[in-house]
Design an enzyme around this catalytic site. Structure first.
Site, PDB file in Angstrom:
ATOM      1  N   HIS A   7       0.857  -1.186   0.000  1.00  0.00           N
ATOM      2  CA  HIS A   7       0.000   0.000   0.000  1.00  0.00           C
ATOM      3  C   HIS A   7       0.893   1.237   0.000  1.00  0.00           C
ATOM      4  O   HIS A   7       2.020   1.214   0.510  1.00  0.00           O
ATOM      5  CB  HIS A   7      -0.873  -0.041   1.262  1.00  0.00           C
ATOM      6  CG  HIS A   7      -1.974   0.962   1.301  1.00  0.00           C
ATOM      7  ND1 HIS A   7      -1.760   2.285   1.639  1.00  0.00           N
ATOM      8  CD2 HIS A   7      -3.309   0.841   1.105  1.00  0.00           C
ATOM      9  CE1 HIS A   7      -2.915   2.929   1.633  1.00  0.00           C
ATOM     10  NE2 HIS A   7      -3.872   2.081   1.302  1.00  0.00           N
TER      11      HIS A   7
ATOM     12  N   ASP B 102       2.586  -4.555   8.212  1.00  0.00           N
ATOM     13  CA  ASP B 102       1.345  -3.803   8.056  1.00  0.00           C
ATOM     14  C   ASP B 102       0.200  -4.793   8.228  1.00  0.00           C
ATOM     15  O   ASP B 102      -0.073  -5.608   7.343  1.00  0.00           O
ATOM     16  CB  ASP B 102       1.323  -3.146   6.675  1.00  0.00           C
ATOM     17  CG  ASP B 102      -0.017  -2.503   6.338  1.00  0.00           C
ATOM     18  OD1 ASP B 102      -0.946  -2.558   7.177  1.00  0.00           O
ATOM     19  OD2 ASP B 102      -0.142  -1.958   5.227  1.00  0.00           O
TER      20      ASP B 102
ATOM     21  N   GLN C 210      -5.070  -5.522   7.066  1.00  0.00           N
ATOM     22  CA  GLN C 210      -5.994  -6.516   6.522  1.00  0.00           C
ATOM     23  C   GLN C 210      -5.918  -7.841   7.265  1.00  0.00           C
ATOM     24  O   GLN C 210      -6.741  -8.740   7.007  1.00  0.00           O
ATOM     25  CB  GLN C 210      -5.703  -6.745   5.030  1.00  0.00           C
ATOM     26  CG  GLN C 210      -5.819  -5.509   4.166  1.00  0.00           C
ATOM     27  CD  GLN C 210      -7.215  -4.925   4.160  1.00  0.00           C
ATOM     28  OE1 GLN C 210      -8.202  -5.611   4.420  1.00  0.00           O
ATOM     29  NE2 GLN C 210      -7.314  -3.635   3.870  1.00  0.00           N
TER      30      GLN C 210
ATOM     31  N   LYS D  66     -10.714  -0.584   9.995  1.00  0.00           N
ATOM     32  CA  LYS D  66     -10.842  -1.839   9.251  1.00  0.00           C
ATOM     33  C   LYS D  66     -11.194  -3.001  10.186  1.00  0.00           C
ATOM     34  O   LYS D  66     -11.506  -4.094   9.729  1.00  0.00           O
ATOM     35  CB  LYS D  66      -9.546  -2.130   8.496  1.00  0.00           C
ATOM     36  CG  LYS D  66      -9.216  -1.052   7.454  1.00  0.00           C
ATOM     37  CD  LYS D  66      -7.913  -1.342   6.751  1.00  0.00           C
ATOM     38  CE  LYS D  66      -7.459  -0.160   5.898  1.00  0.00           C
ATOM     39  NZ  LYS D  66      -8.311   0.095   4.739  1.00  0.00           N
TER      40      LYS D  66
ATOM     41  N   CYS E 178      -4.746   2.340  -3.814  1.00  0.00           N
ATOM     42  CA  CYS E 178      -3.530   2.891  -3.188  1.00  0.00           C
ATOM     43  C   CYS E 178      -2.367   1.915  -3.335  1.00  0.00           C
ATOM     44  O   CYS E 178      -1.572   1.726  -2.404  1.00  0.00           O
ATOM     45  CB  CYS E 178      -3.765   3.236  -1.717  1.00  0.00           C
ATOM     46  SG  CYS E 178      -4.959   4.557  -1.466  1.00  0.00           S
TER      47      CYS E 178
END
Length: 403
Positions: free
Chosen positions: A120, A193, A196, A219, A361
């Site tokens: 991202h 990261d 998700q 999220k 993104c």
């Protein structure tokens, strides 16, 4: 065994959808990877924190302020427990983007950072702005980060490896433990990261053996404007503050300032009190459903959708078949924006369907895939078979319109 176990496996009940006011009216929401809808308990926690319970934290000596301070720090402990960390290792930030910026600017041993093609923008641009030298790891044929290539690329000049735990476009999941071993072999640290990952799988930072872990609350069925940075205590202790102001200080004079220890050192200004309270509620809600159940439920829907799209000769699928909660695809001769627009039109046959259409993104990944954009359907714990059916009906309608 999960309380949602049934004859057909782990299937979350459609009644869960009733707890999400934003899904009222038969709307088929398939953009959870961008931002998740909020359950009523999170909305209630927000209203309570903004109203009856509201007061500042860490400053007031009056009872309500003291109570809110206790609740605020309890939320920090809740986040820590959620990812298997120590409370003092959790820094509250506005989201994963701010967390990565903080590490990129404050990590004292800047050098080379290894990223991957699928990152991202929030895991690319901060390293550029902070002056790191960037190397890019390629992907495997099915869209996973190629750790064999990473092993060949890493050198002692690399002081950081920063990878997505789960891709926001392809849904591919990193072998994080191996990535950590490869990074540590050359003396580098690993930042993951987890935006998700945390909404759909159990995360234990000790088992992952990473050094930094970041995620955003919105999220995870929580509010926007709040997220968390986890860092190993010794690493946070060695990092200077990124922003200055109130709260993060020890003593201030015009001659100079000394700073509080982590995590306070990195939390300048009045914090996001309301959002922190709501994040606590979101974590409680998610764990009450069960991350194992959520993962299995979404995996079933991904399989169902990918098999249906595989059967068409006008669809290109991206990413691995076992993608985590996300399906990206292209419909031949139809720009993803056109598909997304048609899907959102009121239709008596299948209702309105919300997907993401664009580069998500992740422009370097789009270039790698050879497309300007993809259509992306992403699931949440509230998603059901009828959402998949509505999307497929909308694709068929789009095909008829375009011929």
């Amino acid at each position: 065994m999960s309380r949602w176990e049934g004859e057909g496996g782990l299937v979350l009940p459609a009644a869960l959808r009733d707890q999400f006011p934003g899904l009222a009216g038969g709307w088929h929401y398939l953009d959870t990877a961008a931002t998740a809808q909020k359950p009523q308990c999170v909305i209630d926690a927000t209203v309570r924190a903004m109203g009856a319970d509201y007061a500042t934290v860490h400053r007031g000596v009056y009872a309500r302020s003291a109570n809110m301070t206790v609740a605020y720090e309890a939320a920090r402990a809740r986040v820590a427990a959620f990812i298997g960390a120590q409370t003092e290792e959790i820094v509250f930030v506005r989201g994963a983007t701010e967390a990565i910026n903080l590490v990129a600017h404050s990590f004292p041993n800047k050098g080379r950072v290894l990223l991957s093609v699928l990152e991202h923008h929030s895991n690319i641009v901060p390293w550029q702005l902070a002056g790191w030298q960037i190397d890019v790891c390629p992907l495997t044929a099915d869209g996973c980060i190629d750790l064999d290539a990473a092993e060949a690329m890493l050198t002692p000049e690399h002081t950081m490896v920063a990878f997505a735990h789960v891709s926001n476009v392809l849904g591919s999941t990193l072998d994080a433990a191996r990535a950590a071993e490869l990074a540590h072999r050359v003396g580098a640290k690993l930042l993951l990261d987890g935006c998700q990952a945390v909404p759909r799988m159990a995360v234990d930072v000790a088992a992952l053996d990473c050094d930094f872990y970041v995620f955003s609350g919105h999220k995870l069925y929580g509010p926007t404007g709040i997220g968390a940075l986890w860092g190993r205590a010794d690493l946070l202790e060695a990092m200077p503050p990124w922003q200055g102001g109130g709260s993060m200080i020890d003593k201030v004079t015009f001659a100079g300032t000394t700073y509080a220890p982590p995590p306070t050192r990195f939390e300048a200004g009045t914090p996001a009190i309301i959002e922190v309270m709501a994040l606590h509620a979101a974590i409680d809600f998610t764990e009450s459903v069960g991350l194992g159940a959520i993962h299995a439920h979404e995996a079933r829907l991904v399989t169902q959708l990918r098999e249906a799209l595989h059967s068409r000769n006008d669809v290109t699928l991206f990413g691995p078949d076992e993608a985590a909660g996300i399906v990206s695809f292209a419909l031949e001769g139809v720009h993803p924006h056109d598909l997304g627009t048609i899907l959102d039109e009121p239709n008596s046959d299948f209702g309105r369907v919300a997907i993401r259409a664009g580069h998500h993104c992740a422009q370097p990944l789009m270039e790698h895939l050879g497309v300007s954009a993809t259509a992306r359907a992403s699931f949440g714990l509230y998603s059901q078979d009828d959402d998949v059916a509505a999307l497929l009906a909308g694709i068929e309608r789009t095909r008829r319109i375009f011929g």
